[in-house]
Design a protein around this motif. Structure first.
Motif, short mmCIF file in Angstrom:
data_model
loop_
_atom_site.label_atom_id
_atom_site.label_comp_id
_atom_site.label_asym_id
_atom_site.label_seq_id
_atom_site.Cartn_x
_atom_site.Cartn_y
_atom_site.Cartn_z
N GLY A 175 56.26 29.24 8.67
CA GLY A 175 56.12 28.95 10.18
C GLY A 175 57.27 28.00 10.53
N LYS A 176 57.80 27.32 9.90
CA LYS A 176 58.94 26.28 10.13
C LYS A 176 60.12 26.96 10.52
CE LYS A 176 56.58 22.39 8.09
NZ LYS A 176 57.09 21.23 6.82
N THR A 177 60.94 26.51 11.30
CA THR A 177 62.22 27.25 11.62
C THR A 177 63.43 26.15 11.33
OG1 THR A 177 62.18 26.40 14.03
CG2 THR A 177 61.35 28.63 13.52
N GLY A 178 64.37 26.71 11.03
CA GLY A 178 65.73 25.93 10.60
C GLY A 178 66.99 26.43 10.74
N GLU A 179 68.12 25.98 10.59
CA GLU A 179 69.36 26.85 10.31
C GLU A 179 69.85 27.03 8.94
OE1 GLU A 179 73.92 25.95 12.15
OE2 GLU A 179 72.21 25.59 13.44
N ILE A 180 70.56 28.01 8.69
CA ILE A 180 70.89 28.30 7.23
C ILE A 180 72.20 27.56 6.85
CG2 ILE A 180 71.90 29.88 5.60
CD1 ILE A 180 69.90 31.85 6.70
N SER A 181 72.20 26.62 6.22
CA SER A 181 73.47 25.60 5.88
C SER A 181 74.30 26.57 4.48
CB SER A 181 73.12 24.46 5.41
OG SER A 181 72.14 24.23 4.31
N SER A 182 73.64 27.04 3.84
CA SER A 182 74.44 28.09 2.98
C SER A 182 73.68 29.23 2.25
CB SER A 182 74.86 26.84 1.65
OG SER A 182 73.87 26.57 0.99
N VAL A 183 74.50 30.13 1.76
CA VAL A 183 73.67 31.25 1.39
C VAL A 183 74.27 31.64 -0.13
CG1 VAL A 183 73.47 33.74 1.89
CG2 VAL A 183 73.29 32.26 3.66
N ASP A 184 73.76 31.93 -0.76
CA ASP A 184 74.09 32.56 -2.32
C ASP A 184 73.65 34.11 -2.29
OD1 ASP A 184 74.91 32.89 -4.90
OD2 ASP A 184 73.57 31.30 -6.01
N ALA B 119 69.13 30.93 0.03
CA ALA B 119 69.70 30.33 0.99
C ALA B 119 69.19 29.13 1.02
CB ALA B 119 69.50 31.01 2.34
N VAL B 120 69.94 28.04 1.51
CA VAL B 120 69.51 26.54 1.72
C VAL B 120 69.15 26.64 3.28
CG1 VAL B 120 69.94 24.08 1.73
CG2 VAL B 120 70.39 25.75 -0.41
N VAL B 121 68.10 26.16 3.67
CA VAL B 121 67.68 25.91 4.98
C VAL B 121 67.75 24.61 5.34
CG1 VAL B 121 66.07 26.28 7.10
CG2 VAL B 121 66.48 28.17 5.50
N SER B 122 68.38 23.78 6.21
CA SER B 122 68.65 22.32 6.52
C SER B 122 67.25 22.04 6.83
CB SER B 122 69.67 22.04 7.31
OG SER B 122 69.33 22.72 8.51
N GLY B 123 66.61 20.83 6.16
CA GLY B 123 65.33 20.24 6.47
C GLY B 123 64.18 20.73 5.93
N LEU B 124 64.29 22.04 5.45
CA LEU B 124 63.16 22.70 4.81
C LEU B 124 63.27 22.86 3.43
CD1 LEU B 124 62.95 25.48 7.24
CD2 LEU B 124 61.74 23.54 7.44
N ASN B 125 62.06 22.78 2.77
CA ASN B 125 61.83 23.04 1.19
C ASN B 125 62.55 21.79 0.57
OD1 ASN B 125 61.00 24.41 -1.23
ND2 ASN B 125 63.02 25.35 -1.36
N MET C 250 66.20 22.58 -0.94
CA MET C 250 66.45 23.16 -2.05
C MET C 250 66.40 24.90 -1.64
SD MET C 250 66.50 21.12 -4.50
CE MET C 250 66.26 22.22 -5.97
N PRO C 251 66.92 25.69 -2.39
CA PRO C 251 67.06 27.14 -2.04
C PRO C 251 65.72 27.79 -1.88
CG PRO C 251 68.51 26.61 -3.78
CD PRO C 251 67.53 25.41 -3.69
N ILE C 252 65.68 28.79 -0.82
CA ILE C 252 64.68 29.55 -0.50
C ILE C 252 65.14 30.93 -0.80
CG2 ILE C 252 62.84 30.16 1.11
CD1 ILE C 252 63.68 27.61 2.62
#
Length: 101
Positions: free
Chosen positions: A20-29, A35-41, A62-64
């Motif tokens: 349910g949390k939102t964020g912006e993708i900072s990097s994608v593999d 993908a790493v979402v800033s401030g999440l996981n 960490m990556p999601i």
């Protein structure tokens, strides 16, 4: 294959501890499908002190898995991504609203 989620996209987490949390993708593999979402996981990582940085227990995003993320449309809802041709250019669009991303 074209990427449905890219760096800079605003996404919502569908499953897991940050559901349910939102964020912006900072990097994608794309090879690993994560993908790493800033401030999440966030996880705590122990780092050794060096001349340039203070050591200690530092939080790190960490990556999601990409399957656990959905892009946020103009209404703030989770949506799937589709592709269509506009003129001679391939563009991504939100399936819920039809708006170009």
């Amino acid at each position: 294959m074209a990427a449905k989620l890219r760096k800079g996209d605003k996404v919502v987490v569908l499953t897991g501890k940050d559901k349910g949390k939102t964020g912006e993708i900072s990097s994608v593999d794309p090879k690993a499908g994560k993908a790493v979402v800033s401030g999440l996981n966030m996880a705590i990582r122990h780092t050794r002190q060096s001349q340039t940085s203070q050591g200690g227990r530092l939080p790190k995003a960490m990556p999601i898995n990409l399957s656990n993320l959905a892009i946020v449309d103009a209404n703030g809802k989770a949506t799937r991504v589709g592709f269509r041709m506009e003129g001679d250019q391939k563009v991504r669009f939100a399936k819920t609203t039809g708006d170009v991303i």
